[in-house]
Design a protein around this motif. Structure first.
Motif, PDB file in Angstrom:
ATOM      1  N   UNK B   5       0.852  -1.190   0.000  1.00  0.00           N
ATOM      2  CA  UNK B   5       0.000   0.000   0.000  1.00  0.00           C
ATOM      3  C   UNK B   5       0.883   1.232   0.000  1.00  0.00           C
ATOM      4  N   UNK B   6       0.514   2.143  -0.861  1.00  0.00           N
ATOM      5  CA  UNK B   6       1.375   3.272  -1.149  1.00  0.00           C
ATOM      6  C   UNK B   6       1.201   4.370  -0.113  1.00  0.00           C
ATOM      7  N   UNK B   7       1.401   4.030   1.110  1.00  0.00           N
ATOM      8  CA  UNK B   7       1.370   5.036   2.167  1.00  0.00           C
ATOM      9  C   UNK B   7       2.142   4.508   3.360  1.00  0.00           C
ATOM     10  N   UNK B   8       2.753   5.425   4.103  1.00  0.00           N
ATOM     11  CA  UNK B   8       3.427   5.018   5.326  1.00  0.00           C
ATOM     12  C   UNK B   8       2.384   4.817   6.418  1.00  0.00           C
ATOM     13  N   UNK B   9       2.696   3.934   7.352  1.00  0.00           N
ATOM     14  CA  UNK B   9       1.778   3.772   8.477  1.00  0.00           C
ATOM     15  C   UNK B   9       1.771   5.031   9.348  1.00  0.00           C
TER      16      UNK B   9
END
Lengths: 290, 204
Positions: B5-9
């Protein structure tokens, strides 16, 4: 076979999102879809177990609750509308067997064998954390620390979003404090524009802010969901946490769908190809916004 | 199977490069209590774990550790971006630079990552005890790093990661309870449920 978990999509349709290709939780399928695990046996007992021994491709006795229930009666088909959601084609019904409160009045605690043989009652043990679980601490999505470092003026921002009213007001304003990323004047979308990688997507500044803020909101909800998931693994009977999980997932599904439509791909199965192959042309999250 | 998924946690947006700090934070990626060891530890322990709730937990926490690897890598990347050769020479990052330029390479500043940093022992009590200890060791490491950091852009993600260690410790403690519930309550060590067939082992 038909599916009945369309309530998610009913909601999506209410908001005008339609069905997202990557988020299609619709359970509609043909029998042929499961040909690969057809063991040619239809001998299912009353509990949904498959009595057939020759199931080479599909472990039909792998039943999370069944193995503990000791054959207790599990007649959950009390209103008939949940059975078809989750049939995996092997005669098992994962909803029946494994889901806890699915809104059909079933409760895993009642259905599963509770005595562990040591005089303890699993139902009591696993359901005793009401009031101390994560769900009480993270009920407010906006309280995530990740969103506390920003001094955005949300009332002012809301004006810009007034024509982006296809998700509800509560969610528009829900992420009260966003991250530096969402507040930065050089957010990732600007970065993409600057490097001329935006292809056909030309956005106004309001749209850019919308996307940054939407991503922040998605990060918050995604984290809340993960926290609930990990909690539920060790508290699978906590109905309050299950409700919280469903509530967050519904919101997250909607917003991820919206993000991929309007802003950019979140996974490589969520690429809107009318803008080219944005999976390869958008900036990556570790690049930051500075 | 995993999907990216193209987002940081947790967001990482560091304004000021700091090679000295990057050198210290390397250990959170591939050091003895780093995220790479954590992820490998839980994901590899799953296969012999006999209890489905605990398998679920190892899967989900093991996957979350992959998020954390990406967060730490993002911190290091952003701390080492746009450095001049002189800044590198002055920083103590020079030895790393000689071998890797500013490429991400897992390990502490002196030692490459090694699988010696984690265990997969094939015994649920042993593995979960290891995991609880590992989460506490990682918490201590993050606290040490936070003490040596003044940049809020770095401290915030480090504090987030520290909090996750505490939550995971709690969850693994609960998982250990799940394991015990499934064992012989008169003697938790009467048999190894990952290996011994219960029917062939005399209990009590």
């Amino acid at each position: 076979m038909s599916a009945n978990n369309d309530r998610y999509y009913d909601e999506l349709d209410d908001y005008g999102y339609g069905r997202s290709s990557r988020r299609n939780r619709d359970c509609d399928y043909d029998d042929h879809d499961f040909d690969f695990c057809d063991d040619g046996c239809d001998n299912h007992d009353d509990c949904g177990h498959n009595n057939c021994n020759n199931h080479n491709n599909c472990d039909c006795e792998d039943n999370l609750c069944g193995s503990r229930e000791g054959g207790r009666g599990r007649n959950r088909d009390n209103n008939g509308n949940h059975d078809n959601d989750c049939d995996d084609g092997c005669g098992r019904n994962r909803c029946n067997d494994c889901d806890c409160d699915d809104g059909c009045g079933r409760n895993r605690c009642n259905d599963c064998g509770c005595d562990d043989g040591c005089g303890r009652n699993r139902c009591n043990d696993c359901d005793c954390n009401h009031g101390s679980g994560c769900h009480n601490n993270c009920n407010d999505d906006c309280d995530w620390d990740g969103c506390s470092s920003c001094n955005n003026n949300w009332n002012e921002s809301a004006i810009h979003y007034s024509n982006w009213n296809d998700f509800n007001e509560d969610e528009q304003l829900g992420c009260c404090r966003t991250t530096d990323a969402a507040n930065s004047e050089e957010g990732w979308f600007d970065h993409r524009t600057r490097t001329n990688r935006s292809r056909n997507r030309n956005r106004s500044e309001a749209e850019c802010r919308f996307c940054r803020r939407l991503l922040c909101r998605i990060q918050v909800l995604d984290f809340a969901l993960l926290e609930a998931i990990e909690y539920l693994n060790t508290h699978p009977c906590d109905c309050e946490a299950l409700r919280y999980y469903r509530q967050i997932r519904r919101k997250l599904d909607r917003l991820e769908c919206l993000y991929e439509r309007r802003c950019g791909p979140l996974t490589n199965k969520g690429v809107e190809t009318e803008y080219g192959w944005e999976w390869a042309t958008c900036p990556w999250p570790w690049e930051g916004t500075v | 199977m995993w999907r990216y998924e193209r987002k940081l946690q947790y967001p990482v947006n560091i304004k000021k490069p700091n090679a000295e700090l990057a050198k210290l934070i390397l250990t959170a990626l591939g050091g003895p209590d780093g995220e790479m060891a954590a992820s490998n530890r839980y994901l590899h322990q799953r296969y012999t774990m006999p209890y489905p709730e605990v398998i679920a937990l190892l899967t989900d926490i093991g996957s979350e550790e992959l998020n954390h690897m990406e967060i730490v890598a993002a911190i290091i990347r952003q701390l080492t971006r746009d450095l001049t050769p002189q800044q590198i020479l002055d920083s103590g990052f020079n030895a790393f630079y000689a071998d890797h330029t500013v490429g991400l390479y897992p390990g502490s500043s002196s030692t490459p990552f090694t699988a010696h940093y984690f265990q997969s022992k094939g015994d649920p009590i042993t593995d979960l005890s290891e995991n609880m200890a590992a989460e506490q060791k990682a918490r201590t490491m993050y606290e040490n790093l936070i003490r040596m950091t003044t940049d809020q852009d770095v401290i915030q993600p480090l504090e987030f990661l520290r909090q996750r260690e505490i939550v995971h410790y709690q969850r693994f403690g609960e998982a250990l309870e799940v394991v015990r519930r499934n064992l012989d309550c008169g003697n938790y060590y009467a048999f190894n449920p990952s290996f011994d067939a219960r029917s062939t082992v005399k209990t009590k």
